[in-house]
Write a protein that holds these residues in place. Structure first.
Motif, mmCIF file in Angstrom:
data_model
loop_
_atom_site.group_PDB
_atom_site.id
_atom_site.type_symbol
_atom_site.label_atom_id
_atom_site.label_comp_id
_atom_site.label_asym_id
_atom_site.label_seq_id
_atom_site.Cartn_x
_atom_site.Cartn_y
_atom_site.Cartn_z
ATOM 1 N N ALA A 174 0.839 -1.190 0.000
ATOM 2 C CA ALA A 174 0.000 0.000 0.000
ATOM 3 C C ALA A 174 0.877 1.244 0.000
ATOM 4 N N TYR A 175 0.362 2.296 -0.642
ATOM 5 C CA TYR A 175 1.041 3.583 -0.709
ATOM 6 C C TYR A 175 0.030 4.668 -0.394
ATOM 7 N N ILE A 176 0.440 5.657 0.412
ATOM 8 C CA ILE A 176 -0.442 6.773 0.748
ATOM 9 C C ILE A 176 0.360 8.066 0.726
ATOM 10 N N ALA A 177 -0.274 9.135 0.252
ATOM 11 C CA ALA A 177 0.338 10.461 0.267
ATOM 12 C C ALA A 177 -0.649 11.437 0.899
ATOM 13 N N VAL A 178 -0.138 12.319 1.740
ATOM 14 C CA VAL A 178 -0.969 13.310 2.422
ATOM 15 C C VAL A 178 -0.394 14.698 2.166
ATOM 16 N N ASP A 179 -1.237 15.608 1.682
ATOM 17 C CA ASP A 179 -0.832 16.998 1.490
ATOM 18 C C ASP A 179 -1.044 17.747 2.792
ATOM 19 N N LEU A 180 0.051 18.259 3.326
ATOM 20 C CA LEU A 180 0.053 18.898 4.643
ATOM 21 C C LEU A 180 0.163 20.406 4.490
ATOM 22 N N ARG A 181 -0.558 21.139 5.359
ATOM 23 C CA ARG A 181 -0.483 22.599 5.346
ATOM 24 C C ARG A 181 -0.597 23.121 6.775
ATOM 25 N N VAL A 182 0.270 24.071 7.136
ATOM 26 C CA VAL A 182 0.233 24.693 8.458
ATOM 27 C C VAL A 182 0.050 26.194 8.284
ATOM 28 N N VAL A 183 -0.964 26.748 8.960
ATOM 29 C CA VAL A 183 -1.281 28.173 8.852
ATOM 30 C C VAL A 183 -0.997 28.872 10.172
ATOM 31 N N ASP A 184 -0.340 30.021 10.099
ATOM 32 C CA ASP A 184 -0.078 30.859 11.269
ATOM 33 C C ASP A 184 -1.350 31.655 11.564
ATOM 34 N N SER A 185 -1.930 31.463 12.742
ATOM 35 C CA SER A 185 -3.206 32.105 13.056
ATOM 36 C C SER A 185 -3.085 33.609 13.279
ATOM 37 N N SER A 186 -1.882 34.106 13.491
ATOM 38 C CA SER A 186 -1.712 35.538 13.713
ATOM 39 C C SER A 186 -1.636 36.328 12.412
ATOM 40 N N THR A 187 -1.235 35.649 11.324
ATOM 41 C CA THR A 187 -1.066 36.339 10.046
ATOM 42 C C THR A 187 -1.887 35.743 8.907
ATOM 43 N N GLY A 188 -2.342 34.502 9.061
ATOM 44 C CA GLY A 188 -3.018 33.812 7.973
ATOM 45 C C GLY A 188 -2.062 33.255 6.949
ATOM 46 N N GLU A 189 -0.766 33.377 7.210
ATOM 47 C CA GLU A 189 0.262 32.908 6.286
ATOM 48 C C GLU A 189 0.443 31.400 6.379
ATOM 49 N N ILE A 190 0.619 30.757 5.233
ATOM 50 C CA ILE A 190 0.938 29.335 5.195
ATOM 51 C C ILE A 190 2.435 29.205 5.457
ATOM 52 N N VAL A 191 2.792 28.644 6.601
ATOM 53 C CA VAL A 191 4.203 28.584 6.999
ATOM 54 C C VAL A 191 4.854 27.241 6.664
ATOM 55 N N THR A 217 -3.639 -4.532 8.352
ATOM 56 C CA THR A 217 -3.440 -4.615 6.907
ATOM 57 C C THR A 217 -2.341 -3.657 6.457
ATOM 58 N N PRO A 218 -1.774 -3.864 5.264
ATOM 59 C CA PRO A 218 -0.797 -2.907 4.737
ATOM 60 C C PRO A 218 -1.350 -1.486 4.657
ATOM 61 N N ALA A 219 -2.638 -1.346 4.316
ATOM 62 C CA ALA A 219 -3.240 -0.007 4.268
ATOM 63 C C ALA A 219 -3.192 0.642 5.642
ATOM 64 N N GLY A 220 -3.564 -0.116 6.669
ATOM 65 C CA GLY A 220 -3.533 0.413 8.029
ATOM 66 C C GLY A 220 -2.131 0.772 8.464
ATOM 67 N N LYS A 221 -1.158 -0.075 8.109
ATOM 68 C CA LYS A 221 0.236 0.202 8.461
ATOM 69 C C LYS A 221 0.738 1.453 7.749
ATOM 70 N N ALA A 222 0.333 1.629 6.481
ATOM 71 C CA ALA A 222 0.738 2.816 5.731
ATOM 72 C C ALA A 222 0.121 4.069 6.348
#
Length: 236
Positions: free
Chosen positions: A137-154, A187-192
């Motif tokens: 199994a293969y999984i990819a996750v797009d991650l994003r972190v936003v600074d709540s003081s500026t709204g900037e994606i850091v 399962t492999p999915a769960g492990k991934a």
């Protein structure tokens, strides 16, 4: 008296040190994961469960002060949580301020692939079927972190994980058991899935707290990921 004074001073210094350390930790909240794939294991509660898993993982690393998921639900409401991956930077910043989080984390499952080849054999016992299968199994996750003081994606990063090996497929003819991801535990999915959550936690600790040579490892992974995009994902 002098000895008591020394002890009291030591205790005070320790308390002040602990307070200072706690104050230095970034405060973070994780919203529900979203999914843009056709992953068979995704269900109505999976996004909430994955958000909880990542919150626990980050909390156990003790590098962040994590906002409780219950507080998120009570302040933002289920509708906002469900839309977490679609909000703009300014909207995410507003959410972060409402719950007292310096940073707000959103994550979207953007790719999932699996490969199952039967190895033959198998048996059935009292309604439970067991068949040997080689799974990956293969999984990819797009991650994003936003600074709540500026709204900037850091921070923004696509995090990947793979799993594979010889496993058993279990079919319960008398009904399944509780929990949205319960059937995927071994399962492999769960492990991934577990691997990608741990990888996200490690990346955030490295990029937002440690900021040392650990970044070299993640940059190397990112280069490899980008190179792999032109070739496609292979599970063989």
């Amino acid at each position: 008296m002098k000895k008591i004074g020394i002890i009291c001073s030591a205790i005070l210094i320790s308390l002040l040190s602990n307070i200072a350390t706690a104050a230095e930790k970034p405060t973070m909240a994780v919203l529900d994961f979203r999914n843009t794939t056709g992953a068979y294991w995704w269900g109505s509660n999976v996004g909430r469960e994955l958000g909880g898993m990542l919150t626990n993982e980050l909390a156990s690393g003790k590098k962040f002060r994590m906002i409780e998921r219950e507080k998120l639900a009570s302040v933002l409401g289920e509708q906002d949580l469900a839309a977490s991956g679609r909000v703009s930077g300014s909207k995410a910043a507003k959410m972060g301020k409402m719950v007292g989080a310096q940073y707000l984390v959103t994550a979207t499952v953007s790719s999932f692939e699996s490969n199952v080849n039967s190895t033959g054999g198998g048996l059935s016992f009292k309604g439970v079927s067991l068949g040997g299968k080689r799974k990956k199994a293969y999984i990819a996750v797009d991650l994003r972190v936003v600074d709540s003081s500026t709204g900037e994606i850091v921070e923004t990063r696509t995090v990947e994980a793979r799993s594979g090996g010889l496993g058993l497929s279990v079919g319960l003819n008398r009904g399944g058991f509780g929990g949205s991801l319960a059937n995927e535990k071994k399962t492999p999915a769960g492990k991934a899935i577990r691997a990608v959550v741990a990888e996200i936690s490690n990346y955030l600790e490295c990029s937002m707290v440690k900021r040392n040579k650990c970044l070299d490892k993640f940059e190397a992974k990112e280069r490899k990921r980008r190179e792999g995009l032109s070739k496609g994902i292979s599970l063989d």
